[in-house]
Design a protein around this motif. Structure first.
Motif: not given
Length: 191
Positions: A1-23
Protein backbone atom coordinates in the motif's frame (compact mmCIF):
# COMPACT_ATOMS: atom_id res chain seq x y z
CA UNK A 1 0.00 0.00 0.00
CA UNK A 2 1.11 3.56 -0.67
CA UNK A 3 0.31 6.54 1.52
CA UNK A 4 0.66 10.07 0.13
CA UNK A 5 0.40 12.60 2.91
CA UNK A 6 1.41 15.95 4.30
CA UNK A 7 4.39 16.27 6.61
CA UNK A 8 2.26 17.48 9.53
CA UNK A 9 0.21 14.25 9.36
CA UNK A 10 3.21 12.11 10.36
CA UNK A 11 3.42 10.91 13.94
CA UNK A 12 6.65 10.47 15.92
CA UNK A 13 6.55 6.72 15.23
CA UNK A 14 6.39 7.40 11.49
CA UNK A 15 9.53 9.56 11.69
CA UNK A 16 11.36 6.91 13.73
CA UNK A 17 10.40 4.20 11.22
CA UNK A 18 11.50 6.39 8.28
CA UNK A 19 14.77 7.27 10.02
CA UNK A 20 15.63 3.59 10.34
CA UNK A 21 14.59 2.99 6.71
CA UNK A 22 16.86 5.79 5.44
CA UNK A 23 19.83 4.66 7.52
CA UNK A 24 19.53 1.14 6.13
CA UNK A 25 18.86 2.37 2.59
CA UNK A 26 21.47 5.13 2.37
CA UNK A 27 24.10 3.50 4.62
CA UNK A 28 25.37 1.07 1.97
CA UNK A 29 26.07 4.04 -0.35
CA UNK A 30 28.38 5.56 2.27
CA UNK A 31 28.35 6.16 6.01
CA UNK A 32 28.18 9.92 5.37
CA UNK A 33 24.89 9.46 3.45
CA UNK A 34 23.20 7.83 6.45
CA UNK A 35 24.59 10.34 8.95
CA UNK A 36 21.78 12.95 8.84
CA UNK A 37 19.21 10.35 9.94
CA UNK A 38 19.75 10.38 13.67
CA UNK A 39 17.17 9.86 16.39
CA UNK A 40 13.84 10.71 14.79
CA UNK A 41 15.14 12.97 11.99
CA UNK A 42 13.61 11.56 8.80
CA UNK A 43 15.03 14.17 6.40
CA UNK A 44 18.57 15.05 5.33
CA UNK A 45 18.51 18.61 3.96
CA UNK A 46 15.31 20.52 3.38
CA UNK A 47 12.30 18.98 5.07
CA UNK A 48 9.61 17.75 2.66
CA UNK A 49 6.05 18.99 2.81
CA UNK A 50 4.58 15.89 1.16
CA UNK A 51 5.69 12.27 1.22
CA UNK A 52 4.78 9.16 -0.75
CA UNK A 53 5.56 6.15 1.43
CA UNK A 54 5.11 2.58 0.22
CA UNK A 55 4.66 -0.15 2.80
CA UNK A 56 4.71 -3.93 2.63
CA UNK A 57 4.65 -6.64 5.28
CA UNK A 58 8.23 -5.70 6.29
CA UNK A 59 7.50 -2.01 6.89
CA UNK A 60 8.61 0.92 4.75
CA UNK A 61 9.41 -0.31 1.23
CA UNK A 62 9.99 2.96 -0.65
CA UNK A 63 9.86 6.72 -0.10
CA UNK A 64 9.79 9.96 -2.07
CA UNK A 65 9.51 13.48 -0.67
CA UNK A 66 8.19 16.66 -2.28
CA UNK A 67 8.71 20.35 -1.53
CA UNK A 68 7.40 23.34 -3.50
CA UNK A 69 9.98 26.03 -4.12
CA UNK A 70 11.27 28.56 -6.62
CA UNK A 71 14.48 27.67 -8.40
CA UNK A 72 16.43 29.78 -10.89
CA UNK A 73 17.42 28.31 -14.23
CA UNK A 74 20.16 30.62 -15.53
CA UNK A 75 18.54 33.47 -13.57
CA UNK A 76 14.91 32.75 -14.57
CA UNK A 77 12.61 32.15 -11.57
CA UNK A 78 10.59 28.96 -11.86
CA UNK A 79 8.08 27.40 -9.47
CA UNK A 80 8.62 23.65 -9.11
CA UNK A 81 7.76 20.77 -6.86
CA UNK A 82 11.17 19.41 -5.93
CA UNK A 83 11.26 15.63 -5.62
CA UNK A 84 13.87 14.07 -3.39
CA UNK A 85 14.61 11.73 -0.52
CA UNK A 86 14.26 8.83 -2.92
CA UNK A 87 14.68 5.55 -1.19
CA UNK A 88 13.95 1.92 -1.96
CA UNK A 89 14.63 -0.87 0.49
CA UNK A 90 17.63 -2.80 -0.88
CA UNK A 91 15.67 -6.05 -1.34
CA UNK A 92 13.21 -4.19 -3.60
CA UNK A 93 15.61 -2.17 -5.77
CA UNK A 94 14.34 -1.62 -9.27
CA UNK A 95 10.76 -1.03 -8.13
CA UNK A 96 10.95 2.27 -6.30
CA UNK A 97 11.48 5.62 -8.04
CA UNK A 98 9.20 4.92 -10.99
CA UNK A 99 6.35 3.69 -8.80
CA UNK A 100 6.80 6.53 -6.30
CA UNK A 101 6.61 9.13 -9.08
CA UNK A 102 3.47 7.50 -10.52
CA UNK A 103 1.75 7.66 -7.15
CA UNK A 104 2.77 11.30 -6.69
CA UNK A 105 1.58 12.60 -10.10
CA UNK A 106 -2.09 13.23 -9.12
CA UNK A 107 -0.98 15.04 -5.96
CA UNK A 108 1.64 17.05 -7.85
CA UNK A 109 -1.02 18.12 -10.35
CA UNK A 110 -3.27 19.28 -7.50
CA UNK A 111 -0.43 21.50 -6.21
CA UNK A 112 -0.72 23.63 -9.35
CA UNK A 113 3.00 23.69 -10.13
CA UNK A 114 4.08 23.59 -13.78
CA UNK A 115 6.98 21.17 -13.24
CA UNK A 116 8.42 18.69 -10.80
CA UNK A 117 12.21 18.80 -10.55
CA UNK A 118 14.84 16.65 -8.92
CA UNK A 119 18.43 15.55 -9.14
CA UNK A 120 19.84 12.03 -9.12
CA UNK A 121 23.27 10.41 -9.24
CA UNK A 122 24.68 9.58 -12.66
CA UNK A 123 24.58 5.89 -11.65
CA UNK A 124 20.75 6.05 -11.88
CA UNK A 125 20.69 7.44 -15.43
CA UNK A 126 19.63 4.23 -17.21
CA UNK A 127 16.93 3.51 -14.63
CA UNK A 128 15.49 7.03 -14.83
CA UNK A 129 15.64 7.15 -18.62
CA UNK A 130 13.87 3.78 -18.81
CA UNK A 131 11.05 5.17 -16.70
CA UNK A 132 11.03 8.42 -18.69
CA UNK A 133 10.19 6.60 -21.91
CA UNK A 134 6.69 5.93 -20.54
CA UNK A 135 5.98 9.28 -18.90
CA UNK A 136 6.32 13.02 -19.25
CA UNK A 137 9.76 12.89 -17.57
CA UNK A 138 12.90 14.37 -19.17
CA UNK A 139 16.47 13.72 -18.03
CA UNK A 140 18.94 16.61 -18.48
CA UNK A 141 22.70 16.26 -18.15
CA UNK A 142 25.54 18.77 -18.18
CA UNK A 143 23.75 21.07 -15.74
CA UNK A 144 25.37 22.37 -12.58
CA UNK A 145 23.14 22.76 -9.54
CA UNK A 146 23.95 25.06 -6.62
CA UNK A 147 22.43 24.31 -3.22
CA UNK A 148 22.93 25.68 0.26
CA UNK A 149 24.20 23.32 2.93
CA UNK A 150 21.50 22.29 5.41
CA UNK A 151 23.50 23.84 8.27
CA UNK A 152 25.79 26.89 8.26
CA UNK A 153 29.24 25.72 9.33
CA UNK A 154 32.45 27.59 10.02
CA UNK A 155 34.58 24.96 8.26
CA UNK A 156 32.66 24.83 4.95
CA UNK A 157 31.36 27.27 2.37
CA UNK A 158 27.59 27.93 2.66
CA UNK A 159 26.85 26.49 -0.81
CA UNK A 160 27.95 23.60 -2.97
CA UNK A 161 27.80 23.08 -6.72
CA UNK A 162 27.36 19.63 -8.19
CA UNK A 163 27.02 18.07 -11.60
CA UNK A 164 24.03 15.77 -11.19
CA UNK A 165 21.40 14.51 -13.56
CA UNK A 166 18.37 16.80 -13.52
CA UNK A 167 14.94 15.25 -13.92
CA UNK A 168 12.00 17.36 -15.04
CA UNK A 169 8.44 16.07 -14.94
CA UNK A 170 6.00 18.20 -16.92
CA UNK A 171 2.73 18.75 -15.07
CA UNK A 172 0.87 21.90 -16.18
CA UNK A 173 3.24 23.08 -18.94
CA UNK A 174 5.26 21.46 -21.68
CA UNK A 175 8.99 20.87 -21.69
CA UNK A 176 9.34 23.65 -24.27
CA UNK A 177 8.40 26.06 -21.43
CA UNK A 178 11.35 24.91 -19.27
CA UNK A 179 14.00 27.68 -19.43
CA UNK A 180 17.16 26.78 -21.32
CA UNK A 181 20.34 27.00 -19.34
CA UNK A 182 23.10 24.97 -17.76
CA UNK A 183 23.00 26.33 -14.19
CA UNK A 184 20.24 25.85 -11.62
CA UNK A 185 20.20 27.71 -8.32
CA UNK A 186 18.14 25.67 -5.87
CA UNK A 187 17.93 28.58 -3.39
CA UNK A 188 18.03 26.23 -0.43
CA UNK A 189 19.25 22.84 0.67
CA UNK A 190 18.60 19.75 -1.42
CA UNK A 191 15.52 17.81 -0.43
Amino acid sequence: RVKVGWENELQLGDHVELTEFFRKTYGPTGVFNAQPFEGSRSWAGARPELRAIAYDSNGVAAHMGCLRRFIKVDGVDLLVAELGLYGVRPDLEGLGIAHSIRFMIPTLQELGVPFAFGTVRHALQKHIERFGRHSQLTVLSGIRVRSTLPDARLDKPPTRIEDALVIVLTLARSMSDWPTGNFIDRNGPEL
